[in-house]
Motif scaffolding. Structure first.
Motif, PDB file in Angstrom:
ATOM      1  N   LEU A 172      23.858   1.109  19.165  1.00 58.76           N
ATOM      2  CA  LEU A 172      23.005   1.463  20.300  1.00 58.76           C
ATOM      3  C   LEU A 172      23.833   2.007  21.462  1.00 58.76           C
ATOM      4  N   ALA A 173      25.012   1.402  21.686  1.00 54.82           N
ATOM      5  CA  ALA A 173      25.870   1.858  22.790  1.00 54.82           C
ATOM      6  C   ALA A 173      26.413   3.253  22.520  1.00 54.82           C
ATOM      7  N   ASP A 174      26.780   3.521  21.258  1.00 59.92           N
ATOM      8  CA  ASP A 174      27.297   4.843  20.918  1.00 59.92           C
ATOM      9  C   ASP A 174      26.241   5.923  21.102  1.00 59.92           C
ATOM     10  N   ARG A 175      24.969   5.566  20.967  1.00 60.25           N
ATOM     11  CA  ARG A 175      23.864   6.508  21.185  1.00 60.25           C
ATOM     12  C   ARG A 175      23.464   6.611  22.650  1.00 60.25           C
ATOM     13  N   GLY A 176      24.123   5.805  23.511  1.00 64.86           N
ATOM     14  CA  GLY A 176      23.841   5.877  24.940  1.00 64.86           C
ATOM     15  C   GLY A 176      22.612   5.102  25.365  1.00 64.86           C
ATOM     16  N   LEU A 177      22.092   4.209  24.499  1.00 65.39           N
ATOM     17  CA  LEU A 177      20.861   3.486  24.810  1.00 65.39           C
ATOM     18  C   LEU A 177      21.116   2.179  25.542  1.00 65.39           C
ATOM     19  N   VAL A 178      22.280   1.588  25.337  1.00 63.41           N
ATOM     20  CA  VAL A 178      22.669   0.375  26.046  1.00 63.41           C
ATOM     21  C   VAL A 178      24.134   0.488  26.424  1.00 63.41           C
ATOM     22  N   GLN A 179      24.610  -0.454  27.212  1.00 65.63           N
ATOM     23  CA  GLN A 179      26.021  -0.514  27.585  1.00 65.63           C
ATOM     24  C   GLN A 179      26.556  -1.897  27.268  1.00 65.63           C
ATOM     25  N   ARG A 180      27.645  -1.939  26.543  1.00 66.99           N
ATOM     26  CA  ARG A 180      28.288  -3.218  26.235  1.00 66.99           C
ATOM     27  C   ARG A 180      29.050  -3.722  27.449  1.00 66.99           C
ATOM     28  N   VAL A 181      28.920  -5.011  27.739  1.00 64.58           N
ATOM     29  CA  VAL A 181      29.681  -5.666  28.789  1.00 64.58           C
ATOM     30  C   VAL A 181      30.269  -6.936  28.199  1.00 64.58           C
ATOM     31  N   HIS A 182      31.125  -7.602  28.949  1.00 67.61           N
ATOM     32  CA  HIS A 182      31.808  -8.783  28.423  1.00 67.61           C
ATOM     33  C   HIS A 182      30.793  -9.870  28.083  1.00 67.61           C
ATOM     34  N   GLY A 183      30.658 -10.154  26.791  1.00 72.04           N
ATOM     35  CA  GLY A 183      29.769 -11.217  26.351  1.00 72.04           C
ATOM     36  C   GLY A 183      28.312 -10.849  26.247  1.00 72.04           C
ATOM     37  N   GLY A 184      27.974  -9.573  26.476  1.00 69.55           N
ATOM     38  CA  GLY A 184      26.565  -9.231  26.449  1.00 69.55           C
ATOM     39  C   GLY A 184      26.316  -7.747  26.396  1.00 69.55           C
ATOM     40  N   VAL A 185      25.091  -7.378  26.757  1.00 68.60           N
ATOM     41  CA  VAL A 185      24.661  -5.988  26.725  1.00 68.60           C
ATOM     42  C   VAL A 185      23.697  -5.764  27.883  1.00 68.60           C
ATOM     43  N   THR A 186      23.756  -4.565  28.461  1.00 69.99           N
ATOM     44  CA  THR A 186      22.910  -4.247  29.602  1.00 69.99           C
ATOM     45  C   THR A 186      22.404  -2.820  29.465  1.00 69.99           C
ATOM     46  N   LEU A 187      21.526  -2.412  30.378  1.00 71.53           N
ATOM     47  CA  LEU A 187      21.080  -1.030  30.399  1.00 71.53           C
ATOM     48  C   LEU A 187      22.233  -0.124  30.804  1.00 71.53           C
ATOM     49  N   PRO A 188      22.268   1.127  30.333  1.00 73.51           N
ATOM     50  CA  PRO A 188      23.382   2.023  30.692  1.00 73.51           C
ATOM     51  C   PRO A 188      23.360   2.400  32.155  1.00 73.51           C
ATOM     52  N   HIS A 189      24.587   2.649  32.697  1.00 65.24           N
ATOM     53  CA  HIS A 189      24.745   3.145  34.066  1.00 65.24           C
ATOM     54  C   HIS A 189      24.181   2.176  35.093  1.00 65.24           C
ATOM     55  N   ARG A 190      24.374   0.859  34.833  1.00 64.95           N
ATOM     56  CA  ARG A 190      23.900  -0.133  35.783  1.00 64.95           C
ATOM     57  C   ARG A 190      25.058  -0.888  36.430  1.00 64.95           C
ATOM     58  N   GLY A 191      26.254  -0.279  36.392  1.00 63.77           N
ATOM     59  CA  GLY A 191      27.414  -0.974  36.955  1.00 63.77           C
ATOM     60  C   GLY A 191      28.020  -1.895  35.927  1.00 63.77           C
ATOM     61  N   HIS A 192      28.801  -2.838  36.416  1.00 62.24           N
ATOM     62  CA  HIS A 192      29.554  -3.710  35.516  1.00 62.24           C
ATOM     63  C   HIS A 192      28.907  -5.074  35.408  1.00 62.24           C
ATOM     64  N   SER A 193      29.391  -5.859  34.504  1.00 61.28           N
ATOM     65  CA  SER A 193      28.780  -7.140  34.187  1.00 61.28           C
ATOM     66  C   SER A 193      28.708  -8.061  35.383  1.00 61.28           C
ATOM     67  N   ALA A 194      27.631  -8.829  35.439  1.00 61.50           N
ATOM     68  CA  ALA A 194      27.500  -9.838  36.480  1.00 61.50           C
ATOM     69  C   ALA A 194      28.273 -11.088  36.121  1.00 61.50           C
ATOM     70  N   GLU A 195      28.887 -11.140  34.944  1.00 62.63           N
ATOM     71  CA  GLU A 195      29.614 -12.317  34.498  1.00 62.63           C
ATOM     72  C   GLU A 195      31.045 -11.937  34.155  1.00 62.63           C
TER      73      GLU A 195
END
Length: 372
Positions: free
Chosen positions: A44-67
């Motif tokens: 999903l991340a390679d297709r640009g649909l989500v963004q991987r963050v440390h320990g989780g996943v978020t919407l793309p282009h939403r900044g960096h992880s809150a954790e």
């Protein structure tokens, strides 16, 4: 059995609903292994649909992880805002990179911060180890020239895209397989620099031009692409006009350079575009040792302009803006650090300049314009 497409729809729905979802929660919800969930998230991340963050996943282009990692957060909070620790990982501290490092250091020091430098020897595993060490030191933003040409390099970029601190790529771009990886980048238009060199030689009347290089690097690859594109556009004969030689001063260099010059002379080649200065200086030396002269018998243009002016005769050279590139990279990383969510992704490319000296036979103008 739940299909991969169905699992990925569940993941997307959860991310859209909650913004950020922990991988552990997805494992429990889907009833599959963590490896399966990570594979789905990666697709999903390679297709640009989500963004991987440390320990989780978020919407793309939403900044960096809150954790963010606790060690990273503790290190960052221990430093006053104006004294940011900026991590930098480069493949080597030789050849191209010292001026880039100095530029980054000067920009960071101007803000009251400190640059922490590490080298990784063109190895993706070592890149990751050095980045992890900088995170543990409390780096608040990161400049890196990672290895990107292998499977491990692609995995490294995915990991960098999910870190809890801003990451800026220096002289690197994500490959086409990661089209929406939200990492800033500062690069040099090396292929355009090759075009500047070839066009300058053509304006002086040269049509048979050869490209000579002594080491493989991402810069060499871009120069070769630029050389080939320009030669094709200008309809120059290119067959048999590319040579790889040993580094100047290494075992057997003189014999190898003599062989290149002999082949060029037999083919009617009148000009050489050489990466880098050292090898161009060695070729000029061999030309003279055979009773010939530069530029009358062989014109030379080098790429780098580190020591080209000290050659005999002084070499016309294409000069990448190394110091400015390092400074700009640091400035962009610091700007991202202060505005991690709202600032759009920046991909900035600087042009090299052509410095005309005596090795081509044209008028020597010490600082030629970029578009000469």
């Amino acid at each position: 059995m739940v299909l991969a497409s169905e699992r990925q729809e569940v993941i997307l729905a959860a991310v859209r609903e909650r913004g950020t979802v922990r991988l552990a929660d997805l494992v429990a919800r889907l009833g599959v292994t963590a490896v399966t969930v990570r594979r789905d998230v990666t697709l999903l991340a390679d297709r640009g649909l989500v963004q991987r963050v440390h320990g989780g996943v978020t919407l793309p282009h939403r900044g960096h992880s809150a954790e963010p990692r606790l060690s990273t957060l503790a290190g960052a909070l221990a430093r006053p805002p104006g004294q940011a620790l900026v991590g930098m990982v480069v493949p080597t501290v030789e050849f191209y990179w010292p001026a880039v490092i100095q530029g980054a250091q000067s920009a960071v020091a101007a803000t009251g911060g400190r640059l922490a430098l590490r080298a990784s020897a063109y190895d993706a595993v070592e890149d990751r180890r050095q980045v992890s060490a900088l995170l543990d030191r409390g780096a608040r933003t990161l400049l890196i020239a990672p290895t990107t040409t292998t499977g491990a390099g692609v995995d490294l970029l995915r990991w960098l895209g999910g870190l809890s601190i801003p990451v800026l790529l220096v002289e690197r771009l994500p490959p086409p397989s990661l089209p929406t990886l939200p990492l800033d980048a500062a690069t040099t238009a090396h292929s355009l620099g090759a075009g500047l060199a070839v066009r300058h030689l053509v304006t002086l009347g040269h049509r048979r031009i050869a490209f000579v290089t002594a080491r493989f690097s991402p810069t060499t690859k871009a120069l070769r692409e630029g050389w080939r594109e320009t030669a094709a556009l200008l309809e120059l004969p290119r067959e048999g006009r590319e040579f790889e030689v040993p580094p100047y001063g290494s075992a057997g260099w003189a014999e190898a350079y003599d062989a290149v010059l002999r082949e060029c002379r037999e083919a009617g080649v009148t000009a050489l575009f050489v990466h880098s200065d050292r090898e161009a200086i060695g070729l000029a030396e061999r030309v003279r040792d055979h009773g010939l002269s530069v530029p009358e018998d062989m014109a030379l243009v080098s790429y780098d302009d580190e020591v080209a002016a000290a050659s005999d005769p002084p070499l016309t050279a294409v000069r990448p803006p190394k110091h400015r590139l390092g400074a700009l990279a640091a400035e962009m990383a610091l700007a991202r650090m202060h505005d991690p969510a709202e600032r759009p992704v920046h991909r900035v490319q600087l042009w090299p300049t052509l410095v005309v000296r005596a090795s081509c036979g044209g008028a020597a103008d010490e600082e030629s314009a970029p578009g000469r």
